[in-house]
Design an enzyme around this catalytic site. Structure first.
Site, PDB file in Angstrom:
ATOM      1  N   HIS A 156      94.727  55.101  -8.870  1.00 22.78           N
ATOM      2  CA  HIS A 156      94.336  56.260  -9.689  1.00 22.78           C
ATOM      3  C   HIS A 156      94.910  56.117 -11.092  1.00 22.78           C
ATOM      4  O   HIS A 156      94.251  56.387 -12.097  1.00 22.78           O
ATOM      5  CB  HIS A 156      94.906  57.550  -9.088  1.00 22.78           C
ATOM      6  CG  HIS A 156      94.151  58.083  -7.914  1.00 22.78           C
ATOM      7  ND1 HIS A 156      92.794  58.317  -7.943  1.00 22.78           N
ATOM      8  CD2 HIS A 156      94.569  58.461  -6.687  1.00 22.78           C
ATOM      9  CE1 HIS A 156      92.421  58.812  -6.758  1.00 22.78           C
ATOM     10  NE2 HIS A 156      93.474  58.904  -5.989  1.00 22.78           N
ATOM     11  N   HIS A 194      93.029  53.798 -13.312  1.00 23.49           N
ATOM     12  CA  HIS A 194      91.775  54.418 -13.752  1.00 23.49           C
ATOM     13  C   HIS A 194      92.022  55.279 -14.997  1.00 23.49           C
ATOM     14  O   HIS A 194      91.252  55.271 -15.952  1.00 23.49           O
ATOM     15  CB  HIS A 194      91.239  55.285 -12.602  1.00 23.49           C
ATOM     16  CG  HIS A 194      89.768  55.547 -12.645  1.00 23.49           C
ATOM     17  ND1 HIS A 194      89.159  56.404 -11.771  1.00 23.49           N
ATOM     18  CD2 HIS A 194      88.782  55.069 -13.434  1.00 23.49           C
ATOM     19  CE1 HIS A 194      87.857  56.439 -12.014  1.00 23.49           C
ATOM     20  NE2 HIS A 194      87.610  55.649 -13.029  1.00 23.49           N
ATOM     21  N   HIS A 221      97.739  53.054  -3.652  1.00 23.88           N
ATOM     22  CA  HIS A 221      96.687  54.061  -3.817  1.00 23.88           C
ATOM     23  C   HIS A 221      96.880  54.845  -5.122  1.00 23.88           C
ATOM     24  O   HIS A 221      95.977  54.903  -5.964  1.00 23.88           O
ATOM     25  CB  HIS A 221      96.717  55.005  -2.612  1.00 23.88           C
ATOM     26  CG  HIS A 221      95.705  56.097  -2.665  1.00 23.88           C
ATOM     27  ND1 HIS A 221      94.544  56.072  -1.932  1.00 23.88           N
ATOM     28  CD2 HIS A 221      95.651  57.248  -3.384  1.00 23.88           C
ATOM     29  CE1 HIS A 221      93.829  57.149  -2.183  1.00 23.88           C
ATOM     30  NE2 HIS A 221      94.490  57.895  -3.066  1.00 23.88           N
ATOM     31  N   GLU A 222      98.066  55.422  -5.281  1.00 26.74           N
ATOM     32  CA  GLU A 222      98.296  56.240  -6.479  1.00 26.74           C
ATOM     33  C   GLU A 222      98.262  55.381  -7.738  1.00 26.74           C
ATOM     34  O   GLU A 222      97.821  55.822  -8.798  1.00 26.74           O
ATOM     35  CB  GLU A 222      99.622  57.000  -6.374  1.00 26.74           C
ATOM     36  CG  GLU A 222      99.715  57.958  -5.192  1.00 26.74           C
ATOM     37  CD  GLU A 222      98.528  58.902  -5.057  1.00 26.74           C
ATOM     38  OE1 GLU A 222      97.863  59.204  -6.076  1.00 26.74           O
ATOM     39  OE2 GLU A 222      98.227  59.323  -3.923  1.00 26.74           O
TER      40      GLU A 222
HETATM   41 ZN   LIG Z   1      93.704  59.603  -4.029  1.00 26.43          ZN
END
Ligand SMILES: [Zn+2]
Length: 680
Positions: free
Chosen positions: A468, A471, A464-465
């Site tokens: 990010h 991105h 998940h991290e």
């Molecule tokens: Zn998040």
């Protein structure tokens, strides 16, 4: 310090962490704010205009400032100390005042408007989006207000920043203040050995016998999920859900009650000053969702599908337990039922996920999808021996960005997991500053010779991290205001992160990220299928819990009326009547430590998690259709979404990738709730 250059003001590609201390923060920030103010004044007085004359210099100022501030904010979160906290708090009002002042600068706003009027047709789409966002933000900052109301708006924003920071401090202090000392080993029954070992070491470090448990998230989760002793679970639960409140073991000592009421009042006032009915509408002005009714209808549609499922799941759980369950029993009995039914347990899978293997697999996945290489750099300066640095390179070796990886829980480090910006991508003359990220988790540190062993849930957190992070780091946009996660609406910002989690469930990926710590065997196929089955286990209960948070947060802001005050407890009770199936005890004060909403960026925006889950499940659907490593699909995701950051409309970007608007069904299918979905 005389004569020494302030390390926060150097423009080295990475922060010189070994030279930075708390005393550098305020002088650096004051100096940069002065310089920025003088430069802005000069620009406006000299009649500078146009994209190159106004926007580019402003972007450069922004870049310089956030680059100096980022290490302070980060260290305050991960290496908290009295000195850092004081330095951080001294800077915060200065920065807030500066940003509000900038946002309210009518001459600057007019200059941006002229860029659009005069050069609009010649601007690149990303440039145009930047200017349009800026004009919107001027409006949200009250640029058009008469002077007295402008002053009031500024005062409200400054006070809000202080109140939110104090809210965080109270949560941290209340968390640190509590611990549980265990002498009788019987009380440890069921706890994973690694958790008990750490508690034994903590006791030894405090010259005590037995086991000493602090209230960090890994300990809390472990106790709630695995401790057989109900009194122990109840103690942990009570301490956790009463943090920073008027009840519980430290009742009244760091009580956030008044701050919460004040924060809601200030947000409401700020929203009204700039022409919105309430803060929920103010929040939606920068989001993908447009109307309060759209958000509420979205959450309630999901509630209609998931609540009956959640009720069935909870009834079944209580039937299996043979009694009615308290809030501190739910995770424990769910784990038992899951283990019984699916023959799989998070803890038993840990040996399959040694951290080095998971990281190597994660990097291999990113590499196959996006054609990048991720390489450890051993001589980068960090702020703690556990922190590592990695470069992201193009296939031909061209640097693209990098990240600090800070994975283990330790005292004075904020709980949870997050990605934050260290340096944003910015074109500086001929050169380009490359994007650098911080990726932070709170995994149990290694004990002894063995590498840290992750649960699959922790593997998901890491994916998940990292999503990010990609991105931020893969952005091609050269202007910080719309590069990476900047300018991306909050309700779309979780798309890349939640999208990335999907890979960690797939049979194509699990062999890459798993290898038994003793035998090197990847996760057996049968275990993998059981693990996959856990994804839909109690999906209804998980969903209504998120909907409870989302509806509570949104209604709190949408229904605020000054005469009636914050109504925190009432709204929470109403929301629970509407969606919850597990009823917490009367002393539960979870809002008092709900940092997402009271101090983080999710105010009237917690729904964003579910909103973005719809986007991410639907986006991943494209990979399910064509294969999870389908290069063409991956590159389309890279070019349409990851590289573009906030430089384009979130809906347009999604449609470019998917060929149509987002649909809710892929998420329902993923959660195993599709069959129960009533027709809309
Ligand atoms: Zn998040």
């Amino acid at each position: 310090m005389a004569g020494m250059a302030n390390p926060l003001l150097t423009d080295t590609p990475l922060p010189p962490f070994r030279s930075i201390d708390a005393g550098h923060a305020e002088p650096a920030i004051r100096q940069l704010l002065d310089e920025n103010r003088r430069e802005l004044e000069w620009l406006l007085a000299s009649g500078a205009s146009g994209w190159d004359g106004i926007v580019v210099p402003l972007e450069r100022m922004h870049h310089r400032l956030s680059r100096a501030w980022s290490p302070i904010g980060h260290l305050n979160g991960v290496m908290n100390s009295d000195e850092l906290r004081a330095a951080y708090n001294a800077c915060l009002p200065l920065l807030t005042a500066y940003h509000t002042e900038l946002g309210q600068n009518a001459a600057l706003c007019a200059a941006y408007q002229r860029v659009l009027d005069v050069e609009g047709a010649r601007l690149q789409p990303e440039q145009r989006k930047l200017v349009e966002n800026a004009l919107r933000d001027f409006r949200l900052a009250g640029v058009a207000l008469p002077d007295d109301r402008k002053d009031r708006f500024r005062a409200v924003m400054e006070r809000l920043a202080v109140a939110q920071s104090k809210f965080d401090e109270n949560v941290l202090d209340a968390t640190l203040a509590w611990s549980r000392h265990i002498i009788d080993p019987v009380e440890l029954e069921g706890l994973p050995p690694a958790v008990a070992d750490r508690a034994r070491a903590a006791a030894a470090a405090a010259s005590q016998t037995g086991w000493l448990f602090s209230l960090d998230a890994p300990n809390y989760q472990a106790v709630m999920t695995h401790a057989v002793s109900e009194p122990l679970r109840r103690d942990f639960y009570t301490a956790w859900v009463t943090r920073a409140s008027d009840v519980g073991p430290h009742a009244g000592q760091w009580d956030n009650s008044r701050l919460m009421a004040e924060i809601l009042q200030l947000r409401h006032e700020a929203a009204q000053l700039v022409g919105f009915t309430n803060f929920a509408e103010y929040s939606l002005a920068t989001k993908m969702a447009h109307e309060s009714s759209e958000v509420l209808e979205f959450l309630r549609r999901l509630a209609r599908v998931s609540r009956p499922a959640a009720q069935r799941e909870f009834d079944e759980l209580q039937a299996c337990a043979g009694r009615s369950l308290s809030a501190w029993d739910v995770a424990f009995h769910s784990e038992r039922l899951k283990r019984e039914r699916l023959q799989v347990s998070e803890e038993e899978l840990r040996p399959y996920f040694p951290l080095p293997r998971v990281l190597a697999g994660l990097f291999a996945v990113a590499s196959r999808l996006y054609g990048i290489r991720i390489v450890a750099r051993h001589d980068a300066e960090t702020y703690h021996p556990d922190v590592r640095f990695f470069d992201i390179l193009e296939r031909d070796g061209t640097p693209r960005g990098g990240f600090f990886l800070d994975l283990y829980t330790r005292p004075k480090k904020r709980g949870g997991a997050w990605m934050d910006e260290c340096v944003g991508r910015m074109r500086l003359g001929q050169a380009t500053a490359l994007p650098i990220a911080y990726l932070v988790c709170n995994f149990t540190p290694p004990s002894g010779q063995k590498p840290p062993l992750l649960t699959h849930y922790e593997v998901l957190t890491l994916f998940h991290e990292f999503g990010h992070g990609l991105h931020h780091m893969l952005t091609r946009v050269d202007y910080p205001s719309v590069g990476g996660i900047h300018g991306v609406p909050w309700d779309a910002v979780e798309l890349p992160s939640q999208f990335m989690e999907n890979f960690a469930w797939r049979e194509e990926v699990l062999p890459l990220i798993s290898a038994h710590v003793d035998t090197g065997e990847p996760l057996p196929a049968a275990t993998l299928r059981k693990l996959q089955a856990t994804r839909t286990f109690q999906a209804g209960m998980q969903t209504v819990r998120q909907l409870e948070f989302g509806l509570f947060d949104f209604r709190l802001h949408a229904e605020y009326v000054p005469e009636r005050g914050a109504r925190i407890a009432e709204i929470l009770a109403e929301v629970r009547d509407e969606v919850a199936v597990v009823r917490p005890p009367e002393f539960n004060r979870f809002p008092h430590s709900f940092q997402h909403v009271f101090s983080g960026g999710y105010a009237a925006g917690y729904y964003s998690y579910k909103w973005a889950e719809v986007l991410s499940a639907d986006a991943f659907g494209a990979f399910e259709e064509r294969g999870v490593f389908d290069v063409a699909t991956a590159r389309r995701f890279l070019h349409a979404i990851l590289e573009r950051g906030g430089s384009r409309d979130a809906m347009e970007a999604f449609v470019e990738f998917r060929g149509r608007k987002p649909e809710i069904e892929p998420l329902l299918r993923q959660m195993g709730l599709a069959a129960q979905a009533p027709t809309p």
